[in-house]
Design an enzyme around this catalytic site. Structure first.
Site, PDB file in Angstrom:
ATOM      1  N   GLU A 167       9.412  16.885  14.637  1.00 61.57           N
ATOM      2  CA  GLU A 167       9.929  16.556  13.303  1.00 61.57           C
ATOM      3  C   GLU A 167       9.249  17.465  12.279  1.00 61.57           C
ATOM      4  O   GLU A 167       8.036  17.392  12.092  1.00 61.57           O
ATOM      5  CB  GLU A 167       9.624  15.085  12.965  1.00 61.57           C
ATOM      6  N   LYS A 176       0.878  -1.172   0.000  1.00 64.56           N
ATOM      7  CA  LYS A 176       0.000   0.000   0.000  1.00 64.56           C
ATOM      8  C   LYS A 176       0.914   1.219   0.000  1.00 64.56           C
ATOM      9  O   LYS A 176       1.439   1.623   1.026  1.00 64.56           O
ATOM     10  CB  LYS A 176      -0.895  -0.011   1.246  1.00 64.56           C
ATOM     11  N   GLU A 210       9.560   1.655  10.901  1.00 69.32           N
ATOM     12  CA  GLU A 210      10.605   2.669  10.707  1.00 69.32           C
ATOM     13  C   GLU A 210       9.890   4.010  10.716  1.00 69.32           C
ATOM     14  O   GLU A 210       9.152   4.336   9.790  1.00 69.32           O
ATOM     15  CB  GLU A 210      11.334   2.443   9.382  1.00 69.32           C
ATOM     16  N   CYS A 218      14.037  10.644   6.791  1.00 66.30           N
ATOM     17  CA  CYS A 218      13.918  10.228   8.184  1.00 66.30           C
ATOM     18  C   CYS A 218      15.233  10.378   8.935  1.00 66.30           C
ATOM     19  O   CYS A 218      15.247  10.693  10.114  1.00 66.30           O
ATOM     20  CB  CYS A 218      13.424   8.799   8.262  1.00 66.30           C
TER      21      CYS A 218
HETATM   22  P1  NAD Z   1       2.379   8.592   7.219  1.00 63.90           P
HETATM   23  O1  NAD Z   1       2.526   7.831   8.482  1.00 63.90           O
HETATM   24  O2  NAD Z   1       1.387   9.691   7.168  1.00 63.90           O
HETATM   25  O3  NAD Z   1       1.984   7.619   6.017  1.00 63.90           O
HETATM   26  C1  NAD Z   1       2.783   6.499   5.671  1.00 63.90           C
HETATM   27  C2  NAD Z   1       1.892   5.445   5.064  1.00 63.90           C
HETATM   28  O4  NAD Z   1       0.978   4.984   6.047  1.00 63.90           O
HETATM   29  C3  NAD Z   1       1.055   5.929   3.887  1.00 63.90           C
HETATM   30  O5  NAD Z   1       1.028   4.916   2.910  1.00 63.90           O
HETATM   31  C4  NAD Z   1      -0.312   6.110   4.511  1.00 63.90           C
HETATM   32  O6  NAD Z   1      -1.366   5.970   3.587  1.00 63.90           O
HETATM   33  C5  NAD Z   1      -0.327   4.983   5.511  1.00 63.90           C
HETATM   34  N1  NAD Z   1      -1.279   5.145   6.630  1.00 63.90           N
HETATM   35  C6  NAD Z   1      -1.703   6.289   7.202  1.00 63.90           C
HETATM   36  N2  NAD Z   1      -2.577   6.016   8.192  1.00 63.90           N
HETATM   37  C7  NAD Z   1      -2.701   4.662   8.254  1.00 63.90           C
HETATM   38  C8  NAD Z   1      -3.449   3.774   9.065  1.00 63.90           C
HETATM   39  N3  NAD Z   1      -4.263   4.217  10.029  1.00 63.90           N
HETATM   40  N4  NAD Z   1      -3.324   2.449   8.844  1.00 63.90           N
HETATM   41  C9  NAD Z   1      -2.507   1.977   7.890  1.00 63.90           C
HETATM   42  N5  NAD Z   1      -1.785   2.771   7.080  1.00 63.90           N
HETATM   43  C10 NAD Z   1      -1.875   4.108   7.258  1.00 63.90           C
HETATM   44  O7  NAD Z   1       3.836   9.104   6.854  1.00 63.90           O
HETATM   45  P2  NAD Z   1       4.262  10.052   5.630  1.00 63.90           P
HETATM   46  O8  NAD Z   1       3.807  11.432   5.951  1.00 63.90           O
HETATM   47  O9  NAD Z   1       3.844   9.415   4.360  1.00 63.90           O
HETATM   48  O10 NAD Z   1       5.844   9.951   5.689  1.00 63.90           O
HETATM   49  C11 NAD Z   1       6.644  10.780   6.480  1.00 63.90           C
HETATM   50  C12 NAD Z   1       7.059  10.093   7.756  1.00 63.90           C
HETATM   51  O11 NAD Z   1       7.742   8.882   7.466  1.00 63.90           O
HETATM   52  C13 NAD Z   1       8.032  10.912   8.587  1.00 63.90           C
HETATM   53  O12 NAD Z   1       7.675  10.867   9.933  1.00 63.90           O
HETATM   54  C14 NAD Z   1       9.365  10.201   8.364  1.00 63.90           C
HETATM   55  O13 NAD Z   1      10.316  10.396   9.369  1.00 63.90           O
HETATM   56  C15 NAD Z   1       8.929   8.793   8.256  1.00 63.90           C
HETATM   57  N6  NAD Z   1       9.947   7.982   7.591  1.00 63.90           N
HETATM   58  C16 NAD Z   1      10.703   7.118   8.355  1.00 63.90           C
HETATM   59  C17 NAD Z   1      11.705   6.371   7.764  1.00 63.90           C
HETATM   60  C18 NAD Z   1      12.564   5.451   8.602  1.00 63.90           C
HETATM   61  O14 NAD Z   1      13.249   4.622   8.032  1.00 63.90           O
HETATM   62  N7  NAD Z   1      12.552   5.562   9.921  1.00 63.90           N
HETATM   63  C19 NAD Z   1      11.947   6.478   6.401  1.00 63.90           C
HETATM   64  C20 NAD Z   1      11.168   7.356   5.659  1.00 63.90           C
HETATM   65  C21 NAD Z   1      10.159   8.104   6.265  1.00 63.90           C
END
Ligand code: NAD
Length: 500
Positions: free
Chosen positions: A394, A189, A264, A298
């Site tokens: 963040e 997804k 992550e 991240c």
């Molecule tokens: P997000 O959590 O908003 O979304 C990530 C994914 O989760 C999307 O596909 C979204 O549709 C899905 N999602 C959202 N709500 C959900 C739910 N209730 N159930 C299941 N899936 C759901 O994150 P984002 O805004 O897309 O990405 C940015 C974040 O990702 C930042 O916090 C960043 O630090 C983090 N990130 C972490 C790493 C790492 O390796 N630690 C790497 C890249 C990004």
């Protein structure tokens, strides 16, 4: 190169706008069962890229069933055959690398200089795990007095992979390649703000010969498609990359079906610069690790901790560099910072300019939206206080918060004074100090006298609110596989005779 990139983009956009982006389920392209779609638009000029299938629980159910049906044959495939197939996928990614990078730039706003490399990193991820297929099932041999005990690993089953929008193609391969190498089938997804290259990945895998149903892609929003994936009975584990709060939600959603989770999550990573460091190299790394990838990274070093004895001079040089960063069109190879992915994210990052003013932060560079109608922001540097929101939250943009310290102990305290614990960076000419500080940092990964340079066998992941579990090398298999113990009696050992 810029002109070449733009011409390639035009050629790629025509079929996308005509056909839209669909799911990929059981080896076939599919629209949402409900018929619903959503739009993906470019952050450069707001133009429509494509209408995208908006999946819900019904589409997830179809994909999970396809993954379940494909699992027995995929699990049973000889590791050497799986290895060859994953290499074929890597070859295909390399062949399509320019297309992937072009679409990624246009869909996310990330700059070509980084995305062209990220596409190739996607191929590397597949190659790396292809070569580990043969050892994925390996275990240990633990003989005891009367038994020969061995462990082995078996793939856990169909898994869900949920990815974010920053460097989406590379991150998807980072999660999907080890799952496939382990023998799991996958329902992916992708993030709703960056669906385009996920579709390309599904096509590439299929064209390379990945059997139908082994990788399924369902587009849609987190609260419906994402949620349904985390709740589906057939899905045995969820590999998730995204925000910490979403990780908490996924843990709750998956509780009923006892999902294994790997997270992550977010970060507010410190880079500590001591006065005995190679300050020119430290400056290069500080700039690179927050302003590359639009700061939407991240592991970005979003908190600079600099020793007071050098703070003014270091910060002056830093501000001069930040002001000279080239903000522009993501397909221009000269661009260093592109537009932010979405107007909601732009508004979030810009809201911190007001926070900076309200908290009495000293804005040393940037501090405003960029020029033009795209989602541009000025690369920003603010000197702030340790407990301020700027130093704690963040921001996920080209926004660096700077703090100062006098002594080593204070640097460690400041560095650990956040809820996150993903990465840390230490710059010092004294190796003993660098190691002491690295050891004291509450973080999953620490780089000493270096920016983030990824080596795929090493563990990648975070502590505290930054994650659960590790990826990379064999660590990935620990997540995607069950460890099974088999114990064989080596002779006629004594068995208690009850009821005899
Ligand atoms: P997000 O959590 O908003 O979304 C990530 C994914 O989760 C999307 O596909 C979204 O549709 C899905 N999602 C959202 N709500 C959900 C739910 N209730 N159930 C299941 N899936 C759901 O994150 P984002 O805004 O897309 O990405 C940015 C974040 O990702 C930042 O916090 C960043 O630090 C983090 N990130 C972490 C790493 C790492 O390796 N630690 C790497 C890249 C990004």
């Amino acid at each position: 190169m810029f002109e070449e990139n733009k011409a390639r983009l035009q050629a790629l956009l025509e079929p996308l706008s005509a056909n839209g982006v669909g799911h990929w389920i059981g080896g076939k392209r599919a629209q949402a069962k409900s018929g619903a779609t959503f739009e993906t638009r470019s952050p450069v000029d707001g133009s429509l890229i494509a209408n995208v299938a908006r999946g819900d629980a019904a589409d997830i159910a179809a994909a999970a069933e396809a993954a379940k049906a494909a699992f027995p044959a995929w699990r049973a495939m000889a590791a050497s055959a799986r290895q060859k197939l994953l290499h074929r996928i890597a070859d295909a990614i390399e062949r399509h690398a320019d297309e992937i990078a072009t679409l990624e730039c246009w869909d996310t706003g990330q700059a070509w200089r980084f995305m062209s490399k990220a596409a190739l990193r996607g191929a590397e991820n597949f190659r790396f795990f292809a070569d580990r297929c043969q050892s994925a099932r390996d275990g240990q041999n633990m003989p005891s007095a009367e038994h020969w005990n061995v462990s082995t690993r078996t793939p856990i089953g169909p898994v869900g992979v949920i990815t974010p929008w920053n460097t989406p193609f590379m991150l998807s391969t980072w999660k999907i390649a080890p799952a496939l190498a382990a023998g799991c089938t996958v329902v992916h997804k992708p993030a709703e703000w960056s669906p385009v290259t996920a579709d390309l990945l599904a096509r590439i895998c299929s064209e390379a010969g990945l059997p139908d149903g082994v990788l399924n892609t369902v587009h849609g929003f987190g609260e419906d498609a994402g949620r349904a994936l985390t709740e589906h009975e057939a899905i045995k584990a969820i590999g998730f990359v995204g925000e910490s709060s979403t990780g908490s939600a996924i843990m709750r959603q998956g509780a009923e079906t006892l999902k294994r989770v790997h997270f992550e999550l977010g970060g507010k990573n410190p880079v500590i610069v001591f006065d005995d460091a190679d300050l020119d190299r430290a400056l290069d790394a500080v700039v690179f690790m927050i302003y590359s990838l639009n700061g939407e990274r991240c592991t970005s070093s979003s908190r600079l901790l600099v020793q007071n004895s050098i703070a003014d001079a270091f910060m002056a040089k830093l501000a001069a560099r930040v002001k000279k960063l080239k903000v522009g069109h993501p397909l221009d190879p000269a661009t260093e910072v592109g537009p932010l992915i979405h107007e909601r994210h732009l508004a979030k990052v810009c809201s911190y300019f007001e926070v900076a003013k309200a908290e009495g932060g000293e804005i040393l560079a940037g501090g405003a939206r960029g020029e033009g109608s795209g989602h541009f922001v000025q690369p920003t540097l603010v000197r702030a206080k340790p407990d301020s929101r700027l130093a704690q939250e963040e921001i996920f943009g080209p926004f660096l918060t700077a703090l100062t310290f006098d002594e080593e102990a204070q640097a460690i305290e400041l560095a650990n004074n956040v809820r996150y614990g993903l990465a840390g960076y230490v710059w010092s000419g004294e190796i003993g100090r660098a190691l002491r500080v690295a050891d004291a940092l509450e973080a999953g990964m620490v780089w000493v006298n270096s920016e983030n340079v990824r080596h795929l066998p090493t563990p990648f992941g975070g502590a505290k609110a930054s994650g659960i579990g590790r990826d990379g090398g064999d660590y990935s298999f620990e997540f995607y596989m069950e460890t099974k113990m088999v114990s064989l009696a080596t002779g006629a050992h004594k068995i208690q005779k009850l009821g005899a």
